[in-house]
Write an enzyme that holds these catalytic residues in place. Structure first.
Site, PDB file in Angstrom:
ATOM      1  N   SER A 142       1.135  -0.853  -0.225  1.00 36.41           N
ATOM      2  CA  SER A 142      -0.042  -0.123  -0.003  1.00 36.41           C
ATOM      3  C   SER A 142       0.898   0.870  -0.470  1.00 36.41           C
ATOM      4  O   SER A 142       1.570   1.869   0.416  1.00 36.41           O
ATOM      5  CB  SER A 142      -0.593   0.118   1.285  1.00 36.41           C
ATOM      6  OG  SER A 142      -1.919   1.512   1.935  1.00 36.41           O
ATOM      7  N   TYR A 156      -1.728  -0.670  10.203  1.00 36.33           N
ATOM      8  CA  TYR A 156      -2.338  -1.433   8.922  1.00 36.33           C
ATOM      9  C   TYR A 156      -0.654  -0.871   7.700  1.00 36.33           C
ATOM     10  O   TYR A 156       0.126  -1.712   7.175  1.00 36.33           O
ATOM     11  CB  TYR A 156      -3.350  -0.587   7.944  1.00 36.33           C
ATOM     12  CG  TYR A 156      -3.303  -1.318   6.910  1.00 36.33           C
ATOM     13  CD1 TYR A 156      -3.730  -2.367   6.091  1.00 36.33           C
ATOM     14  CD2 TYR A 156      -2.660  -0.165   5.930  1.00 36.33           C
ATOM     15  CE1 TYR A 156      -3.439  -2.492   4.953  1.00 36.33           C
ATOM     16  CE2 TYR A 156      -3.238  -0.542   4.247  1.00 36.33           C
ATOM     17  CZ  TYR A 156      -3.463  -1.572   3.551  1.00 36.33           C
ATOM     18  OH  TYR A 156      -3.574  -1.250   2.658  1.00 36.33           O
TER      19      TYR A 156
END
Ligand code: NAP
Length: 243
Positions: A142, A156
């Site tokens: 990401s 995350y």
């Protein structure tokens, strides 16, 4: 015989778009799902309608025994050629001091441990060192691995940095064994991973003024597993609209 792609978390979002594009590009596709059997079954129906072979296998990628069961199912389907580790969660958005221990554990277990388990299981099925034909792996990271997701899900972002580290080392370890290992690093993409309203809120602040579509990420994944990327390994392809 068509090459076989395994996509974890392939019943929804980016994984499902990747499964649809993979069958259109001539692959047979195994998707894994954790909870949503219905959406996974629908993707398999679409794969078969498009002329491919498809299989959906339930399994929690955070659990070693489920990963082993998944790869045994893959063996029954045919020789694995490509792994796309796509399963991922963020948990409820918050500042770091408010995050629950369960959310921290889920993020580490699904985003990182699952990637470890699947990479470990894939190597003997792909490596020329193990008498196999070679292949490739793509891991979903990401943009947050470099931006950090402050105020939303720093934990995350940290697990995705771990994925980046995994690919850095693994790509070198496996480069002489016919296995390419790469990352696709999306920016904000229109899927159910986001809390309601988040995408509409951030879209005007993005360089492109819009979020991405799962199909735009799928294109990058399909490029990296294809022969067109035969000298591409250990790299990150950002699909982030200049973010
Ligand atoms: P999504 O729509 O929420 O789908 C998540 C997928 O992961 C689902 O198929 C889900 O399966 C599966 N999954 C969740 N927990 C699992 C577990 N324990 N074991 C196996 N599968 C599990 O998310 P997405 O946006 O498509 O995200 C796909 C990947 O892209 C993730 O790794 C995510 O971090 C990454 N990514 C997404 C974005 C974005 O903006 N969307 C941006 C950057 C990176 P079920 O259907 O069974 O629940």
């Amino acid at each position: 015989m068509k090459d076989i792609v395994l996509i974890t978390g392939g019943g929804r979002g980016i994984g499902a778009a990747t499964a649809r594009l993979a069958v259109a590009r001539g692959y047979d596709v195994i998707i894994n799902y954790k909870s949503n059997a219905e959406t996974a079954a629908k993707v398999v129906t679409e794969i078969e309608a498009a002329g491919g072979r498809g299989l959906a296998v339930q399994g929690d990628m955070a659990k070693e025994e489920d990963v082993e069961r998944l790869f045994k199912a893959v063996d029954g389907f045919g020789p694995l050629k490509h792994l796309v580790y796509n399963s991922g969660v963020t948990g409820k958005n918050s500042r770091f001091e408010a995050v629950s221990t369960q959310t921290l554990r889920d993020n580490v277990d699904i985003n990182l441990m699952g990637a470890f388990f699947c990479a470990r299981a894939a190597i003997p099925r792909l490596s020329t060192k193990h008498g196999k034909a070679g292949g490739s792996m793509v891991f979903l990271s990401s943009v947050q691995s470099r931006l950090g997701a402050p105020g939303e899900y720093v934990w995350y972002a940290a697990t995705k940095s771990g994925v980046d580290g995994l690919v850095s080392g693994l790509s070198k370890e496996l480069a002489g064994e016919g296995i390419r290992v790469n990352i696709v690093s999306p920016g904000p993409i229109d899927t159910e991973i986001h809390e309601p309203g988040r995408l509409a809120r951030i879209a005007p602040q993005l360089p492109t003024g819009r979020v991405g579509k799962p199909e735009e990420v799928a294109e990058a994944i399909l490029f990296l597993i294809s022969d067109a990327a035969s000298y591409t390994s250990g790299t990150t392809l950002s699909v982030s609209g200049a973010r």
